[in-house]
Motif scaffolding. Structure first.
Motif, PDB file in Angstrom:
ATOM      1  N   ASP A 105       1.147  -1.085  -0.744  1.00  0.00           N
ATOM      2  CA  ASP A 105      -0.086  -0.265   0.095  1.00  0.00           C
ATOM      3  C   ASP A 105       0.810   1.145   0.060  1.00  0.00           C
ATOM      4  O   ASP A 105       0.715   1.965  -0.757  1.00  0.00           O
ATOM      5  CB  ASP A 105      -0.976   0.644   1.026  1.00  0.00           C
ATOM      6  N   PHE A 106       1.742   1.149   0.900  1.00  0.00           N
ATOM      7  CA  PHE A 106       2.418   2.627   0.913  1.00  0.00           C
ATOM      8  C   PHE A 106       3.500   2.487   0.134  1.00  0.00           C
ATOM      9  O   PHE A 106       3.890   4.234  -0.683  1.00  0.00           O
ATOM     10  CB  PHE A 106       3.400   2.565   2.026  1.00  0.00           C
ATOM     11  N   ARG A 107       4.438   1.852  -0.860  1.00  0.00           N
ATOM     12  CA  ARG A 107       4.436   1.762  -1.785  1.00  0.00           C
ATOM     13  C   ARG A 107       3.691   2.484  -2.980  1.00  0.00           C
ATOM     14  O   ARG A 107       3.900   2.694  -3.815  1.00  0.00           O
ATOM     15  CB  ARG A 107       5.740   0.773  -2.419  1.00  0.00           C
ATOM     16  N   ASP A 108       2.550   1.801  -3.484  1.00  0.00           N
ATOM     17  CA  ASP A 108       1.663   2.336  -4.003  1.00  0.00           C
ATOM     18  C   ASP A 108       1.260   3.384  -4.468  1.00  0.00           C
ATOM     19  O   ASP A 108       0.853   4.105  -5.290  1.00  0.00           O
ATOM     20  CB  ASP A 108       0.025   1.357  -4.251  1.00  0.00           C
ATOM     21  N   LEU A 109       1.026   4.210  -2.779  1.00  0.00           N
ATOM     22  CA  LEU A 109       1.101   5.089  -3.081  1.00  0.00           C
ATOM     23  C   LEU A 109       1.730   5.987  -3.181  1.00  0.00           C
ATOM     24  O   LEU A 109       1.781   7.116  -3.791  1.00  0.00           O
ATOM     25  CB  LEU A 109      -0.135   5.472  -1.664  1.00  0.00           C
ATOM     26  N   ASN A 110       3.217   5.827  -3.212  1.00  0.00           N
ATOM     27  CA  ASN A 110       4.612   6.551  -3.141  1.00  0.00           C
ATOM     28  C   ASN A 110       3.825   6.340  -4.767  1.00  0.00           C
ATOM     29  O   ASN A 110       4.397   7.855  -5.319  1.00  0.00           O
ATOM     30  CB  ASN A 110       5.387   5.980  -2.192  1.00  0.00           C
ATOM     31  N   GLN A 111       4.693   5.785  -5.852  1.00  0.00           N
ATOM     32  CA  GLN A 111       4.340   5.514  -6.898  1.00  0.00           C
ATOM     33  C   GLN A 111       2.758   6.518  -7.430  1.00  0.00           C
ATOM     34  O   GLN A 111       3.570   6.913  -8.655  1.00  0.00           O
ATOM     35  CB  GLN A 111       3.841   4.132  -7.755  1.00  0.00           C
ATOM     36  N   TYR A 112       2.162   6.476  -7.021  1.00  0.00           N
ATOM     37  CA  TYR A 112       0.909   7.354  -7.531  1.00  0.00           C
ATOM     38  C   TYR A 112       1.205   8.477  -7.259  1.00  0.00           C
ATOM     39  O   TYR A 112       1.093   9.326  -8.265  1.00  0.00           O
ATOM     40  CB  TYR A 112      -0.420   6.198  -7.266  1.00  0.00           C
ATOM     41  N   MET A 113       1.705   8.903  -6.025  1.00  0.00           N
ATOM     42  CA  MET A 113       1.457  10.474  -6.329  1.00  0.00           C
ATOM     43  C   MET A 113       3.166  11.006  -6.911  1.00  0.00           C
ATOM     44  O   MET A 113       3.093  11.999  -7.201  1.00  0.00           O
ATOM     45  CB  MET A 113       2.402  10.725  -4.404  1.00  0.00           C
TER      46      MET A 113
END
Length: 121
Positions: A105-113
């Motif tokens: 989740d954190f990795r995906d959120l970081n990548q999205y941002m």
């Protein structure tokens, strides 16, 4: 800092190149459900709760935030599971359902941002 948080931050430091925004459904959904209320869909601090925030909701497209996100991908982790965002939301009467955050989740959120910031130029 607690050992699990350090391990999570270490894992995030291994983030590879970002997938396209269209491929990152989890990151987009997390952002829209948990961040856009303050930061806005445009990530510029224009969400419906942005003006109620203290400290003010930052524009995530600024060069200063982009540098911070690139230099320290764990900034999202520390803000979400640390004191800043939960305290700010609570002080402004916002109740979000709890979320069992995973490293993905954190990795995906970081990548999205990171992708959203790049596309906002």
């Amino acid at each position: 800092m607690k050992a699990p948080l350090m391990a999570l931050l270490g894992t995030l430091s291994l983030i590879q190149a970002s997938p396209s925004l269209a491929d990152n459904i989890n990151g987009k959904n997390l952002y829209l459900q948990r961040c856009a209320m303050c930061h806005g869909a445009d990530i510029k601090g224009t969400g419906p709760l942005a003006k109620k925030s203290n400290p003010p909701t930052p524009d995530l497209t600024t060069s200063a935030f982009k540098k911070r996100l690139n230099d320290y991908p764990g900034v999202i982790v520390s803000s979400v599971i640390g004191d800043l965002i939960p305290r700010t939301l609570q002080e402004n009467g916002v109740k979000l359902p709890s979320h069992a955050w995973s490293v993905k989740d954190f990795r995906d959120l970081n990548q999205y941002m990171v992708g959203a910031i790049s596309e906002s130029r």
